[in-house]
Design an enzyme around this catalytic site. Structure first.
Site, PDB file in Angstrom:
ATOM      1  CE  LYS A 147      -4.080   2.527   3.102  1.00 53.64           C
ATOM      2  NZ  LYS A 147      -3.749   1.325   3.930  1.00 53.64           N
ATOM      3  CB  SER A 155      -0.948  -0.001   1.203  1.00 54.94           C
ATOM      4  OG  SER A 155      -0.231   0.193   2.392  1.00 54.94           O
TER       5      SER A 155
END
Lengths: 199, 199
Positions: free
Chosen positions: B156, B118
């Site tokens: 993130k 990610s």
DNA sequence: CGATATGTTCTCTTTTTGTTCTCGGCAGAA
DNA sequence: TTCTGCCGAGAACAAAAAGAGAACATATCG
């Protein structure tokens, strides 16, 4: 026997300080951190900690405080677990600490700061540091520091061709592999690690 | 036995000087660096360092100081220079060593092993390690370890929206940012570093 | 050779640091 | 309330370290 609040704060500060500086603080520094003026008071806390077996004090020596056995490896960080998208953090059994010195620190290694994007597809970005082990040969596929014609140094993947020539392969879709005769390419080292600090 | 502050400063200067010039400094130069006048005082420091086994002194010789093998700090690596595609290695002046402990080792930090892709566009690959500093808040844009609904942990970029909600932005073109109400997202730490070992 | 620079050894004084002590304040327990 | 334990201030002292500088020895270089 347990520690009082102040004794615990003193101990916590000690551990952090040693981790940061490698040496113990002076009594004055501890007092500053605790927000008090008296070195004598600090000394009393240290006596309590020594009494509890958490530290040892070398008399009359500046910074003469040693943390006993305790978890005082200087170059280790707790390895908490594995993190993945969509999953809770998964604990890693049988490995609770990672020793960064074992990871990186060996003889004949040095650090280079990377400029440019030639290895970006391998996750080596502009500004990153790479740890390089000095070597004059390398295995196929390894990332090497190569000196071409004794002039240009580059970071590339090494590929040996059947005819003895060498191809240096960048990890960047926009760049092309370059093929050289073996005599033009001198390997200076092999990349064994990479790191980056964000702030 | 450990070094006093002044002895440590002398030693640090010695190492840097030798790395820069290839030879040891004169006592006068050391004194200048320490801001003192007396060569005799410097000589006393050198005697202490020799006593500790960190250096060897050849008597009466100008610049007759040698660093001992054991004087290689366990957690520093020489920083040789900058490498760029198409250029020779460029030496970086006035910075000869990089202390990885200063880089990474601080209180309240831990390491996570990353699974998944990610954050691949930020150069954080599957299998990399990230150094995380414990924190419950973060600034806009920072990479955070976020816990969603007390169930899922992810890595993130943090983006705060004007309405107070939070968007977690992956660094992967194939993945989409996700928007959450602030109450569902709990920040567990901020990524302050990343590293990877190749073998 | 002489002149100068550099390292060595020494004494002296000052400063810093750790150690020990007393005193008083304060909060909680008896 | 009194008693007790913990805390902080600070004085007084001891030990260690730092700094200055003189005197000398050796090295280096013209």
């Amino acid at each position: 026997m347990s520690l009082t609040d102040r004794q615990q704060q003193t101990y916590d500060y000690l551990r952090g300080y040693v981790a940061r500086h490698g040496v113990a603080p002076k009594l004055r520094e501890i007092a500053d951190h605790l927000g008090i003026q008296s070195r004598g008071t600090v000394h009393r806390y240290l006596a309590a900690l020594a009494d509890a077996g958490l530290i040892e004090v070398e008399p009359d020596r500046a910074r003469g405080i040693r943390l006993t056995d305790s978890s005082v490896k200087r170059f280790t960080l707790p390895l908490v677990g594995r993190i993945a998208a969509g999953q809770p953090i998964e604990a890693i059994p049988d490995q609770d600490e990672i020793d960064l010195s074992e990871f990186f620190i060996r003889p004949n290694r040095f650090v280079l700061k990377v400029t440019g994007d030639s290895m970006i597809d391998d996750g080596i970005l502009d500004g990153d540091m790479v740890v390089v082990e000095q070597a004059s040969t390398a295995r196929d596929g390894e990332i090497v520091v190569a000196l071409i014609d004794n002039e240009e140094a580059t970071l590339k993947h090494l590929r040996r061709n059947v005819d003895g020539s060498i191809t240096l392969v960048p990890a960047n879709k926009n760049l092309s592999p370059m093929r050289y005769s073996a005599s033009r390419v001198q390997i200076q080292g092999i990349v064994v690690g990479q790191f980056r600090a964000y702030r």
